[in-house]
Design a protein around this motif. Structure first.
Motif, PDB file in Angstrom:
ATOM      1  N   SER B  27      27.797  29.387  31.105  1.00 40.20           N
ATOM      2  CA  SER B  27      26.648  29.640  30.247  1.00 40.20           C
ATOM      3  C   SER B  27      25.920  30.918  30.672  1.00 40.20           C
ATOM      4  N   GLY B  28      26.032  31.295  31.922  1.00 36.09           N
ATOM      5  CA  GLY B  28      25.384  32.508  32.403  1.00 36.09           C
ATOM      6  C   GLY B  28      26.304  33.215  33.377  1.00 36.09           C
ATOM      7  N   PHE B  29      26.680  34.451  33.073  1.00 36.53           N
ATOM      8  CA  PHE B  29      27.659  35.150  33.914  1.00 36.53           C
ATOM      9  C   PHE B  29      26.960  36.110  34.869  1.00 36.53           C
ATOM     10  N   TYR B  30      27.325  36.022  36.145  1.00 35.26           N
ATOM     11  CA  TYR B  30      26.822  36.957  37.149  1.00 35.26           C
ATOM     12  C   TYR B  30      27.940  37.811  37.713  1.00 35.26           C
ATOM     13  N   GLY B  31      29.115  37.214  37.899  1.00 35.76           N
ATOM     14  CA  GLY B  31      30.216  37.971  38.466  1.00 35.76           C
ATOM     15  C   GLY B  31      31.405  37.076  38.754  1.00 35.76           C
ATOM     16  N   LEU B  32      32.559  37.707  38.963  1.00 30.75           N
ATOM     17  CA  LEU B  32      33.809  36.997  39.265  1.00 30.75           C
ATOM     18  C   LEU B  32      34.363  37.532  40.572  1.00 30.75           C
ATOM     19  N   SER B  33      34.584  36.619  41.524  1.00 33.88           N
ATOM     20  CA  SER B  33      35.142  36.988  42.830  1.00 33.88           C
ATOM     21  C   SER B  33      36.578  36.509  42.951  1.00 33.88           C
ATOM     22  N   ASP B  68      35.954  38.788  26.786  1.00 33.99           N
ATOM     23  CA  ASP B  68      37.080  37.861  26.676  1.00 33.99           C
ATOM     24  C   ASP B  68      36.985  36.710  27.675  1.00 33.99           C
ATOM     25  N   SER B  69      35.942  36.703  28.508  1.00 38.15           N
ATOM     26  CA  SER B  69      35.802  35.694  29.580  1.00 38.15           C
ATOM     27  C   SER B  69      37.094  35.599  30.380  1.00 38.15           C
ATOM     28  N   TYR B  70      37.529  36.747  30.851  1.00 39.09           N
ATOM     29  CA  TYR B  70      38.866  36.855  31.438  1.00 39.09           C
ATOM     30  C   TYR B  70      38.867  37.881  32.550  1.00 39.09           C
ATOM     31  N   GLY B  71      39.600  37.565  33.594  1.00 41.47           N
ATOM     32  CA  GLY B  71      39.803  38.525  34.669  1.00 41.47           C
ATOM     33  C   GLY B  71      41.184  38.346  35.237  1.00 41.47           C
ATOM     34  N   TYR B  72      41.624  39.309  36.011  1.00 39.77           N
ATOM     35  CA  TYR B  72      42.900  39.138  36.715  1.00 39.77           C
ATOM     36  C   TYR B  72      42.872  39.850  38.051  1.00 39.77           C
ATOM     37  N   LEU B  73      43.719  39.374  38.923  1.00 38.68           N
ATOM     38  CA  LEU B  73      43.954  40.004  40.222  1.00 38.68           C
ATOM     39  C   LEU B  73      45.363  40.549  40.195  1.00 38.68           C
ATOM     40  N   LEU B  74      45.509  41.815  40.548  1.00 40.86           N
ATOM     41  CA  LEU B  74      46.809  42.469  40.542  1.00 40.86           C
ATOM     42  C   LEU B  74      47.227  42.736  41.983  1.00 40.86           C
ATOM     43  N   LEU B  75      48.360  42.197  42.357  1.00 39.15           N
ATOM     44  CA  LEU B  75      48.892  42.417  43.702  1.00 39.15           C
ATOM     45  C   LEU B  75      50.088  43.358  43.570  1.00 39.15           C
ATOM     46  N   GLN B  76      49.993  44.528  44.173  1.00 40.49           N
ATOM     47  CA  GLN B  76      51.063  45.514  44.063  1.00 40.49           C
ATOM     48  C   GLN B  76      51.839  45.623  45.368  1.00 40.49           C
ATOM     49  N   GLU B  77      53.065  46.114  45.263  1.00 40.28           N
ATOM     50  CA  GLU B  77      53.926  46.324  46.445  1.00 40.28           C
ATOM     51  C   GLU B  77      53.907  45.068  47.326  1.00 40.28           C
ATOM     52  N   LEU B  78      54.239  43.966  46.708  1.00 44.26           N
ATOM     53  CA  LEU B  78      54.145  42.681  47.382  1.00 44.26           C
ATOM     54  C   LEU B  78      54.846  42.675  48.731  1.00 44.26           C
ATOM     55  N   GLN B  79      54.183  42.044  49.696  1.00 46.90           N
ATOM     56  CA  GLN B  79      54.760  41.884  51.024  1.00 46.90           C
ATOM     57  C   GLN B  79      54.812  40.383  51.346  1.00 46.90           C
ATOM     58  N   MET B  80      55.677  40.045  52.305  1.00 48.62           N
ATOM     59  CA  MET B  80      55.823  38.629  52.656  1.00 48.62           C
ATOM     60  C   MET B  80      54.481  38.021  53.063  1.00 48.62           C
ATOM     61  N   SER B  85      47.479  31.341  48.738  1.00 45.15           N
ATOM     62  CA  SER B  85      46.816  30.889  47.516  1.00 45.15           C
ATOM     63  C   SER B  85      45.691  31.860  47.192  1.00 45.15           C
ATOM     64  N   TYR B  86      45.526  32.134  45.907  1.00 51.46           N
ATOM     65  CA  TYR B  86      44.500  33.068  45.456  1.00 51.46           C
ATOM     66  C   TYR B  86      43.578  32.345  44.484  1.00 51.46           C
ATOM     67  N   PHE B  87      42.292  32.478  44.730  1.00 51.61           N
ATOM     68  CA  PHE B  87      41.284  31.763  43.943  1.00 51.61           C
ATOM     69  C   PHE B  87      40.370  32.747  43.236  1.00 51.61           C
ATOM     70  N   CYS B  88      40.123  32.500  41.949  1.00 48.84           N
ATOM     71  CA  CYS B  88      39.025  33.193  41.301  1.00 48.84           C
ATOM     72  C   CYS B  88      37.800  32.291  41.417  1.00 48.84           C
ATOM     73  N   ALA B  89      36.622  32.895  41.410  1.00 43.91           N
ATOM     74  CA  ALA B  89      35.391  32.122  41.594  1.00 43.91           C
ATOM     75  C   ALA B  89      34.267  32.756  40.799  1.00 43.91           C
ATOM     76  N   LEU B  90      33.526  31.921  40.069  1.00 38.79           N
ATOM     77  CA  LEU B  90      32.396  32.396  39.277  1.00 38.79           C
ATOM     78  C   LEU B  90      31.129  32.323  40.100  1.00 38.79           C
ATOM     79  N   LYS B  91      30.378  33.417  40.066  1.00 35.05           N
ATOM     80  CA  LYS B  91      29.097  33.412  40.753  1.00 35.05           C
ATOM     81  C   LYS B  91      28.008  32.968  39.778  1.00 35.05           C
ATOM     82  N   ALA B  92      27.122  32.087  40.255  1.00 35.12           N
ATOM     83  CA  ALA B  92      25.994  31.631  39.446  1.00 35.12           C
ATOM     84  C   ALA B  92      24.717  31.888  40.223  1.00 35.12           C
ATOM     85  N   ALA B  93      23.625  31.517  39.629  1.00 35.45           N
ATOM     86  CA  ALA B  93      22.331  31.698  40.280  1.00 35.45           C
ATOM     87  C   ALA B  93      22.303  30.928  41.586  1.00 35.45           C
TER      88      ALA B  93
END
Lengths: 115, 109
Positions: B27-33, B68-80, B85-93
């Motif tokens: 309902s209220g967007f502050y940021g995506l981590s 679009d209420s959408y984000g992505y994380l791009l991992l390049q030149e992947l290494q072992m 695990s990768y988590f997205c997280a919404l920041k709220a008040a």
């Protein structure tokens, strides 16, 4: 020079017991948190304190009681432990400016197993 | 309330590029981590987007589209060592972060 430290790292106990997990941060941060991570790796906030004052209290059974004696410490006491309390509990902290950027500093976690 | 959706698992080979998508409702967007967590370890902060666009930090980049209420994380030149695990997280008040369910990335030789 550990930033956020939790003790104990592992805790195995019987149902019905009471246990505590301690957390200390030496980063000078104002805000501290407790998160619970279940077996499916879902991370959920439980509590948050800012300068010893409770600011976030999610829907957590009242068997869980946080205590912040000062802004560098946030402890978690759990009464009458149940099987469903088995999880990894993470302590975290953030200073005001890093809180703006959504950055939390996590401890290494305390794995609680209730038998 | 807030909710986030991300894929449960992604597999790729070393040197490849992986994109982890995250869609959210709030309902209220502050940021995506974004956070990385190795098995048995603590979540560690990777990046944060409060405004639309791409943030680049070395091999990792994060993108946000608030319309679009959408984000992505791009991992390049992947290494072992990127197997984690990768988590997205919404920041709220109140500095509250709500985490997605996590995406397990498996990097194969």
């Amino acid at each position: 020079d550990t930033a956020v430290s939790q003790t104990p790292k592992y805790l195995v106990t019987q149902m019905g017991n009471d246990k505590s997990i301690k957390c200390e941060q030496n980063l000078g941060h104002d805000t501290m948190y407790w998160y619970k991570q279940d077996s499916k790796k879902f991370l959920k906030i439980m509590f948050s304190y800012n300068n010893k004052e409770l600011i976030i209290n999610e829907t957590v059974p009242n068997r869980f009681s946080p205590k912040s004696p000062d802004k560098a410490h946030l402890n978690l006491h759990i009464n009458s432990l149940e099987l469903g309390d088995s999880a990894v509990y993470f302590c975290a902290s953030s200073p005001p400016e890093r809180g703006v950027t959504g950055e939390l500093f996590f401890g290494e976690g305390s794995r609680l197993t209730v038998l | 309330g807030q909710s986030l959706e991300q894929p449960s698992e992604v597999t790729a080979v070393e040197g490849a590029i992986v994109q982890i998508n995250c869609t959210y409702q709030t309902s209220g967007f502050y940021g995506l981590s974004w956070y990385q967590q190795h098995d048995g370890g603590a979540p560690t902060f990777l990046s944060y987007n409060a405004l639309d666009g791409l943030e680049e930090t070395g091999r990792f980049s994060s993108f946000l589209s608030r319309s679009d209420s959408y984000g992505y994380l791009l991992l390049q030149e992947l290494q072992m060592k990127d197997s984690a695990s990768y988590f997205c997280a919404l920041k709220a008040a109140g500095n509250k972060l709500t985490f997605g369910g996590g995406t397990r990335v498996l990097v194969k030789p």
